[in-house]
Design an enzyme around this catalytic site. Structure first.
Site, PDB file in Angstrom:
ATOM      1  N   THR A  93      -8.378  75.998  -9.439  1.00  0.00           N
ATOM      2  CA  THR A  93      -7.267  75.808  -8.507  1.00  0.00           C
ATOM      3  C   THR A  93      -6.893  74.338  -8.382  1.00  0.00           C
ATOM      4  O   THR A  93      -5.744  73.991  -8.127  1.00  0.00           O
ATOM      5  CB  THR A  93      -7.657  76.393  -7.131  1.00  0.00           C
ATOM      6  OG1 THR A  93      -7.769  77.800  -7.268  1.00  0.00           O
ATOM      7  CG2 THR A  93      -6.645  76.075  -6.055  1.00  0.00           C
ATOM      8  N   SER A 152     -11.780  79.963 -13.120  1.00  0.00           N
ATOM      9  CA  SER A 152     -13.231  80.067 -13.360  1.00  0.00           C
ATOM     10  C   SER A 152     -13.784  81.475 -13.240  1.00  0.00           C
ATOM     11  O   SER A 152     -14.937  81.719 -13.604  1.00  0.00           O
ATOM     12  CB  SER A 152     -14.009  79.100 -12.464  1.00  0.00           C
ATOM     13  OG  SER A 152     -14.164  79.608 -11.165  1.00  0.00           O
ATOM     14  N   THR A 201     -13.465  77.090  -7.974  1.00  0.00           N
ATOM     15  CA  THR A 201     -14.512  77.310  -6.969  1.00  0.00           C
ATOM     16  C   THR A 201     -15.296  78.606  -7.205  1.00  0.00           C
ATOM     17  O   THR A 201     -16.443  78.718  -6.770  1.00  0.00           O
ATOM     18  CB  THR A 201     -13.900  77.384  -5.549  1.00  0.00           C
ATOM     19  OG1 THR A 201     -12.924  78.434  -5.522  1.00  0.00           O
ATOM     20  CG2 THR A 201     -13.271  76.066  -5.138  1.00  0.00           C
ATOM     21  N   ASP A 202     -14.656  79.581  -7.883  1.00  0.00           N
ATOM     22  CA  ASP A 202     -15.230  80.931  -7.877  1.00  0.00           C
ATOM     23  C   ASP A 202     -16.585  81.046  -8.573  1.00  0.00           C
ATOM     24  O   ASP A 202     -17.444  81.822  -8.141  1.00  0.00           O
ATOM     25  CB  ASP A 202     -14.242  81.935  -8.470  1.00  0.00           C
ATOM     26  CG  ASP A 202     -13.086  82.210  -7.512  1.00  0.00           C
ATOM     27  OD1 ASP A 202     -13.188  81.830  -6.324  1.00  0.00           O
ATOM     28  OD2 ASP A 202     -12.080  82.806  -7.941  1.00  0.00           O
TER      29      ASP A 202
END
Ligand code: SIN
Length: 326
Positions: A20, A68, A101-102
């Site tokens: 992101t 990700s 972030t995932d």
């Protein structure tokens, strides 16, 4: 890309992988309907003049450009190779990796377990795309560079919303908040405040012994087509052994079970896991609880995850199987 400075002393390498932080939306202010991994790392760095003025020589390199959720072994291999390459350069003080972030916590743990770096490797990210009215990525990058430049820093850490987390403890715990990560019971490693690091505990280190064989395999690419198959199953009300039996029939080599509470398992699921283990599948018991760890007790028949979350226990098992298979 050479960003700045012959006179500057510290060289920080910024590796882009997407996320992101590199995302764009059609409308400024749309923090949900965006596409991750659109803006190149060169542009993200160039848009932060404060980075060039911060006393560091910066070099950026695009290793991947993915959301990700789509992280895979090929990218992990390329990333590990580039990180190892740059860490070996004497003039490089540290590395910053921009990442979605995932699955950030998985990549962070993978790099720590594999490389146990004596220099800092700092993953950073954003919860809002680069086109947001108030993007969080730029400040996170500044903070990450501050940590990577910090004298004495070492190991793989994550920096998000001014908080520094060890690769061992970091977990994404929120779907939306800018401060989306937690270190659970362990607490954060420190905080970045106006470019200064307030360190609360020791830098991450360890796991080196386990990874020595694996790093050679990852670096050589020998395991590319044959990374071990390790899956995660979970305990819950009504769980049974069917998923485990299906995975075993399909050739799974390792299973991590996210147990309830202190790693407890429905008797039917446990029976299937014990049968899998007896048949040669490596089985590790973690907990689905966010905090705490599985506390071993006499008579345990399934190994516990040594405090690792289910996704990190899976990475550890992948590396162990990779090392033992070659
Ligand atoms: C991703 O993980 O690449 C998308 C989500 C994010 O970075 O917050």
């Amino acid at each position: 890309m050479q960003v700045s400075g012959e006179m500057k002393r510290k060289k920080i390498v910024v590796l882009g992988t997407g996320g992101t932080i590199a995302g764009t939306a059609a409308q400024a202010g749309d923090n949900l309907g965006y596409t991750a991994a659109q803006v190149g790392i060169e542009q993200l760095v160039a848009e932060l003049p404060a980075l060039a003025d911060g006393g560091c020589e910066l070099f950026s390199e695009q290793v991947a450009q993915v959301d990700s959720k789509d992280m895979d072994f090929g990218i992990w291999r390329a990333l590990a190779q580039r990180v190892a390459h740059w860490l070996a350069q004497e003039e490089v003080q540290g590395i910053v990796i921009t990442h979605g972030t995932d699955t950030l916590e998985e990549t962070a743990f993978f790099l720590q377990a594999l490389l146990d770096p004596a220099k800092p490797v700092v993953l950073t990210c954003a919860m809002r795309p680069a086109t947001a009215l108030a993007p969080d990525g730029p400040q996170n990058m500044l903070d990450a560079v501050a940590v990577a430049s910090h004298a004495g820093a070492r190991g793989v850490v994550a920096v998000c919303a001014g908080v520094v987390h060890s690769a061992f403890d970091v977990q994404k715990v929120h779907t939306y908040r800018l401060d989306a990560f937690s270190s659970g019971d362990a607490g954060p490693l420190g905080y970045v405040e106006e470019g200064g690091l307030r360190l609360l505990r020791n830098w991450p280190s360890g796991q080196e012994g386990q990874a020595q064989a694996a790093i050679k395999i990852v670096a050589s690419g020998a395991g590319d087509r044959s990374w071990p198959r390790v899956e995660i199953v979970m305990n819950y009300a009504g769980a049974d052994g069917r998923a485990v039996r299906a995975l075993v029939a399909d050739g799974v080599q390792g299973l991590v079970v996210a147990g309830t509470g202190n790693g407890t398992l429905h008797q039917a699921l446990e029976a299937a896991l014990l049968a899998a283990q007896a048949g040669g599948v490596r089985v590790v018991r973690a907990t689905r609880c966010l905090d705490g760890r599985v506390l071993p007790k006499a008579g345990d028949v399934l190994a516990d995850s040594q405090g690792l979350s289910p996704v990190k226990a899976r990475v550890a098992l992948l590396l162990a199987l990779l090392a033992s298979a070659h």
